[in-house]
Scaffold this motif. Structure first.
Motif, PDB file in Angstrom:
ATOM      1  N   GLN A   1      -0.072 -11.905   1.689  1.00  0.00           N
ATOM      2  CA  GLN A   1      -0.251 -10.500   2.066  1.00  0.00           C
ATOM      3  C   GLN A   1      -0.395  -9.626   0.827  1.00  0.00           C
ATOM      4  OE1 GLN A   1       3.167 -10.019   4.628  1.00  0.00           O
ATOM      5  NE2 GLN A   1       1.916 -10.364   6.444  1.00  0.00           N
TER       6      GLN A   1
ATOM      7  N   LYS B   1      -3.809  -9.885  -0.265  1.00  0.00           N
ATOM      8  CA  LYS B   1      -4.683  -9.154   0.655  1.00  0.00           C
ATOM      9  C   LYS B   1      -4.620  -7.655   0.381  1.00  0.00           C
ATOM     10  CE  LYS B   1      -5.554  -8.494   5.556  1.00  0.00           C
ATOM     11  NZ  LYS B   1      -4.896  -8.482   6.873  1.00  0.00           N
ATOM     12  N   MET B   2      -3.396  -7.164   0.160  1.00  0.00           N
ATOM     13  CA  MET B   2      -3.241  -5.723  -0.064  1.00  0.00           C
ATOM     14  C   MET B   2      -3.913  -5.276  -1.345  1.00  0.00           C
ATOM     15  SD  MET B   2       0.382  -4.239   1.127  1.00  0.00           S
ATOM     16  CE  MET B   2      -0.146  -2.610   0.640  1.00  0.00           C
TER      17      MET B   2
ATOM     18  N   ARG C   1      -6.628  -6.437  -2.367  1.00  0.00           N
ATOM     19  CA  ARG C   1      -8.057  -6.686  -2.200  1.00  0.00           C
ATOM     20  C   ARG C   1      -8.550  -7.842  -3.052  1.00  0.00           C
ATOM     21  NH1 ARG C   1      -7.036  -3.122   1.045  1.00  0.00           N
ATOM     22  NH2 ARG C   1      -7.724  -0.948   1.052  1.00  0.00           N
TER      23      ARG C   1
ATOM     24  N   LYS D   1       3.956  -2.998   8.488  1.00  0.00           N
ATOM     25  CA  LYS D   1       2.730  -3.752   8.191  1.00  0.00           C
ATOM     26  C   LYS D   1       1.497  -3.046   8.745  1.00  0.00           C
ATOM     27  CE  LYS D   1       4.794  -8.266   7.700  1.00  0.00           C
ATOM     28  NZ  LYS D   1       5.264  -9.404   8.484  1.00  0.00           N
TER      29      LYS D   1
ATOM     30  N   ALA E   1       0.654  -0.480   6.279  1.00  0.00           N
ATOM     31  CA  ALA E   1       0.065  -1.089   5.082  1.00  0.00           C
ATOM     32  C   ALA E   1      -1.336  -1.632   5.334  1.00  0.00           C
ATOM     33  CB  ALA E   1       0.965  -2.218   4.588  1.00  0.00           C
ATOM     34  N   GLY E   2      -1.741  -1.672   6.590  1.00  0.00           N
ATOM     35  CA  GLY E   2      -3.054  -2.235   6.898  1.00  0.00           C
ATOM     36  C   GLY E   2      -3.051  -3.745   6.950  1.00  0.00           C
ATOM     37  N   LEU E   3      -1.844  -4.353   6.967  1.00  0.00           N
ATOM     38  CA  LEU E   3      -1.755  -5.812   7.048  1.00  0.00           C
ATOM     39  C   LEU E   3      -1.874  -6.293   8.484  1.00  0.00           C
ATOM     40  CD1 LEU E   3       1.141  -6.409   4.496  1.00  0.00           C
ATOM     41  CD2 LEU E   3      -1.249  -7.065   4.212  1.00  0.00           C
TER      42      LEU E   3
ATOM     43  N   VAL F   1      -6.541   3.298   6.663  1.00  0.00           N
ATOM     44  CA  VAL F   1      -5.989   2.615   5.495  1.00  0.00           C
ATOM     45  C   VAL F   1      -7.040   1.902   4.637  1.00  0.00           C
ATOM     46  CG1 VAL F   1      -5.389   0.568   6.849  1.00  0.00           C
ATOM     47  CG2 VAL F   1      -4.203   1.020   4.709  1.00  0.00           C
TER      48      VAL F   1
END
Ligand SMILES: Nc1ncnc2c1ncn2[C@@H]1O[C@H](COP(=O)(O)OP(=O)(O)OP(=O)(O)O)[C@@H](O)[C@H]1O
Ligand SMILES: [Mg+2]
Lengths: 258, 276
Positions: free
Chosen positions: A149, A152-153, A155, B62, B65-67, B82
Motif C-alpha cells: 500500500q 501504491k500511495m 505512485r 484507507k 487515502a485512496g487505498l 484523491v
C-alpha cells in the motif's frame, strides 16, 4: 555455540567411523561385503584417476542442471505471478513434474534426446525444478500488504514495485528453494545416469557404482558413494554460505550467529 | 493565555480540507463495513477516530487515502478527488499500525523510499532523510537495520518515513497500538510536538479513549455493527498539552463522556440483537 555446530558433527563422524572400523575388524567381515574405512580411503586414492574423472562428470551434469533449473524456475515463477490465470492453468503441471518419479520418465528422455549429456542434464533439471518454481512464486507473492500500500500511495510503477519490493521480499524463499534444489540436482544427475546406463563417453559416479557392483569391487563402490555424499554436503554448504551472504539483512540468517 | 495555540478555534478562515460526503463502504464479500459517513476536517486539526474493533476505522482511513474506493458517496481533499491530490500541491502520507519497514533496507533507505519512488534527486533526498530522522531523534541510527531497533524506534522510523515528503496531511492507523504504555505516551508527546511544529493535519485512529483525549482537537466516535459515526466531540483544551493534562479533571471529564458514548452505542446494539 558456533563451535558446537562444527565440533559436534565431527565428533559424531569420528565415533561412527571408529565403530565401523571396530565392527568390521571384530566380526572379520569380508571386504566384498563391507570394507573398512581405511580400505575405502586407500581405494579412493588408488583409483583416483578413475573416480576423480567420474566425479567431475557428475558434478558437471549437476551444475548444468542446477543452473537450468534456476533460470527456468525463476522465469516460470515470474510468469505465474504475472497473472492468476496463467498460474491456475499451469501450476498443476508443475506439480505433475514433481510427483512423477524421474526413473519412470528418464528412459523416454534418453530415447528422445540423442546427446547423452543433454539427456542427463534434462532429467536432473526436471528433478531440481519444482522447489525453485514453488518457492520463488510463493516469495514473489509474500509481499507485506502494508508495504504494498505504501508503494501504491507513492505512485510506484510496476517496475519499481517489482525490483524494490517483490524481488527483495522473495529472496529468502528463493534461497530456501536453492538449498533444496541443489541437492536434488545431484540426486537427479546420479539417478538419471543409473537409468541411462553406459551410454555416454564421460562416465559419472553412478556408472562407477554400477560397474563396481558387477565386478564385486565393493571398496570402489564405497569410495564412489563417499564422493557423492561429499559432493552433496559441499553443495549444500555452498548454498548456505551463498544465502548467508546475500541475506545478511534477514533475521532467520542472523539468528544462527547469536 | 495559550489561545494562540488553539488553531482549531479559527477554522472558519480556512476551507475544509477533507470533505467526506455520505461515503459508505460495502466490501466485495458483502460486509457492510461503513454506513454513510459525513465528516469535514479543517486544515491544522488533529482528528481522532475512536471506536471498538470492527467499526470501520481502518476502512474509513484507507478510503481517505485512496487505498480503497468508496462504495457510495465522495471524498474530497482540497476540493479534489484523491487521485488528483498532486494537482493541489499537497501531500499526504500514511503511517500503518505496524512499522512496515523493509527488512532488507537500512533505516535511511527506508525513510528515503517515498522520495526515491517519487524521483526526488539524490542530494536533496539525502538532506531530507537526515532532517526527517533528526525530527524523530534517530539520527544516530541512520545505518542500522530495522531489526536492530526496538519496536518504538521502528515506529519512529515509520513516522520519519511519513514526514520525509513534507506532507500536509498524515493519516495514522493505530500507529502505537502495539507498544507499551510508557513508550506510547512518549511517542504521543513527540507526535503532538511535530504536529505543532510542522503545522500538520492529522487523522489518527485509536482504540484508546485516553490517547484520543490527549492528542485530539476533535474526537470522532464510531460504533460497530454496522460501522458508523455516532458523535463528534471537540476537545477544547489548549496546546501544548503536557503530561499533567493526563491527570487533570478536564481530561477525566472528556474521557468519561467518550466512555459513556461508546457504552451507549454498544448497549443499543445488544438491545437490538436481543430483540431479534
Ligand atoms: N478486505 C476486507 N474484506 C471484507 N471485509 C472486511 C475487509 N476489511 C475489513 N472488513 C470488515 O469490515 C469491518 C470494518 O473493518 P475495519 O478493519 O475497518 O475495522 P477497524 O475499526 O479498523 O477495526 P480494528 O480496530 O480491529 O482495526 C469489519 O467487520 C471487517 O471484518
Ligand atoms: Mg483497523
Amino acid at each position: 555455540m558456533k563451535a558446537q555446530r562444527i565440533v559436534l558433527p565431527v565428533v559424531v563422524a569420528i565415533v561412527l567411523i571408529g565403530l565401523w572400523h571396530g565392527l568390521v575388524k571384530a566380526f572379520e567381515i569380508p571386504v566384498y561385503l563391507v570394507p573398512s574405512p581405511g580400505k575405502v580411503l586407500e581405494t579412493l586414492i588408488k583409483d583416483w584417476s578413475l573416480l576423480g574423472g567420474s566425479l567431475y562428470n557428475t558434478l558437471k551434469i549437476t551444475f548444468f542442471a542446477f543452473f537450468c533449473a534456476v533460470v527456468l524456475g525463476v522465469a516460470i515463477a515470474f510468469l505465474f505471478v504475472q497473472s492468476k490465470f496463467i498460474e491456475a492453468a499451469f501450476f498443476p503441471y508443475a506439480v505433475l513434474l514433481q510427483v512423477t518419479p524421474i526413473v519412470a520418465i528418464a528412459p523416454l528422455i534418453i530415447i528422445w534426446v540423442k546427446n547423452p549429456t543433454a539427456s542427463l542434464v534434462i532429467c536432473a533439471t526436471l528433478v531440481a525444478l519444482f522447489p525453485i518454481i514453488s518457492n520463488t512464486t510463493l516469495g514473489l507473492r509474500s509481499v507485506n500488504p502494508g508495504l504494498q500500500q505504501l508503494f501504491k500511495m507513492n505512485r510506484a510503477t510496476r517496475w519499481q514495485t517489482l525490483t524494490r519490493l517483490r524481488i527483495p521480499s522473495a529472496l529468502p524463499y528463493f534461497f530456501g528453494g536453492l538449498r533444496i534444489s541443489s541437492g536434488l540436482a545431484l540426486i537427479g544427475a546420479v539417478v538419471a545416469e543409473f537409468v541411462a546406463g553406459t551410454g555416454g563417453t564421460g562416465v559419472g559416479l553412478a556408472y562407477q557404482i554400477l560397474q563396481s557392483g558387477y565386478q564385486l569391487n565393493i571398496p570402489r563402490m564405497f569410495a564412489a558413494l563417499l564422493l557423492i555424499t561429499l559432493a552433496g554436503v559441499l553443495l549444500f554448504a555452498l548454498m548456505v554460505a551463498l544465502s548467508k551472504w546475500a541475506l545478511s539483512w534477514h533475521e532467520s540468517e542472523l539468528s544462527n550467529d547469536h | 493565555m495559550a489561545d494562540d495555540h488553539r488553531r482549531y478555534a479559527q477554522p472558519k478562515l480556512l476551507a475544509p480540507m477533507i470533505e467526506i460526503l455520505s461515503a459508505s463502504k460495502t466490501y466485495p464479500n458483502g460486509t457492510h463495513a461503513l454506513q454513510p459517513v459525513d465528516l469535514k476536517i479543517q486544515e491544522g486539526e488533529f482528528v481522532t477516530l475512536l471506536g471498538p474493533s470492527g467499526c470501520g476505522k481502518s476502512t474509513l482511513l484507507k478510503m481517505i487515502a485512496g487505498l480503497l474506493p468508496a462504495t457510495d458517496g465522495r471524498i474530497l481533499l482540497w476540493s479534489k478527488p484523491v487521485e488528483a491530490i498532486e494537482s493541489t500541491g499537497h501531500r499526504m502520507s500514511f503511517v500503518f499500525q505496524e512499522a512496515t519497514l523493509m527488512p532488507w533496507s537500512r533505516v535511511a533507505g527506508n525513510v528515503r523510499l517515498p522520495l526515491e519512488l517519487q524521483g526526488v534527486d539524490s542530494s536533496d533526498a539525502d538532506q531530507r532523510v537526515n532532517d526527517s530522522l533528526a525530527l524523530v531523534g534517530l539520527s544516530k541510527f541512520h545505518d542500522a537495520y530495522p531489526r536492530e531497533l526496538s519496536g518504538g524506534m521502528q515506529m519512529r522510523v515509520s513516522i520519519a518515513r511519513g514526514l520525509v515528503t513534507n506532507p500536509t496531511l498524515i493519516l495514522m492507523d493505530e500507529p502505537f497500538g502495539a507498544l507499551d504504555e510508557i513508550t506510547r505516551n512518549k511517542l504521543d508527546q513527540d507526535l503532538l510536538e511535530l504536529w505543532q511544529q510542522k503545522k500538520l493535519t492529522v487523522i489518527f485512529v485509536t482504540h484508546s479513549i485516553y490517547e484520543a483525549v490527549y492528542l485530539s482537537t476533535r474526537v470522532v466516535v464510531m460504533a460497530a455493527r454496522p460501522g458508523r459515526v455516532i458523535e463528534e466531540v471537540p476537545i477544547d483544551e489548549p496546546f501544548p498539552r503536557g503530561p499533567e493534562f493526563r491527570v487533570s479533571t478536564q481530561f477525566a471529564g472528556y474521557a468519561k463522556h467518550l466512555q459513556e458514548s461508546l457504552l451507549r452505542a454498544s448497549n443499543a446494539n445488544e438491545l437490538a440483537e436481543g430483540a431479534l
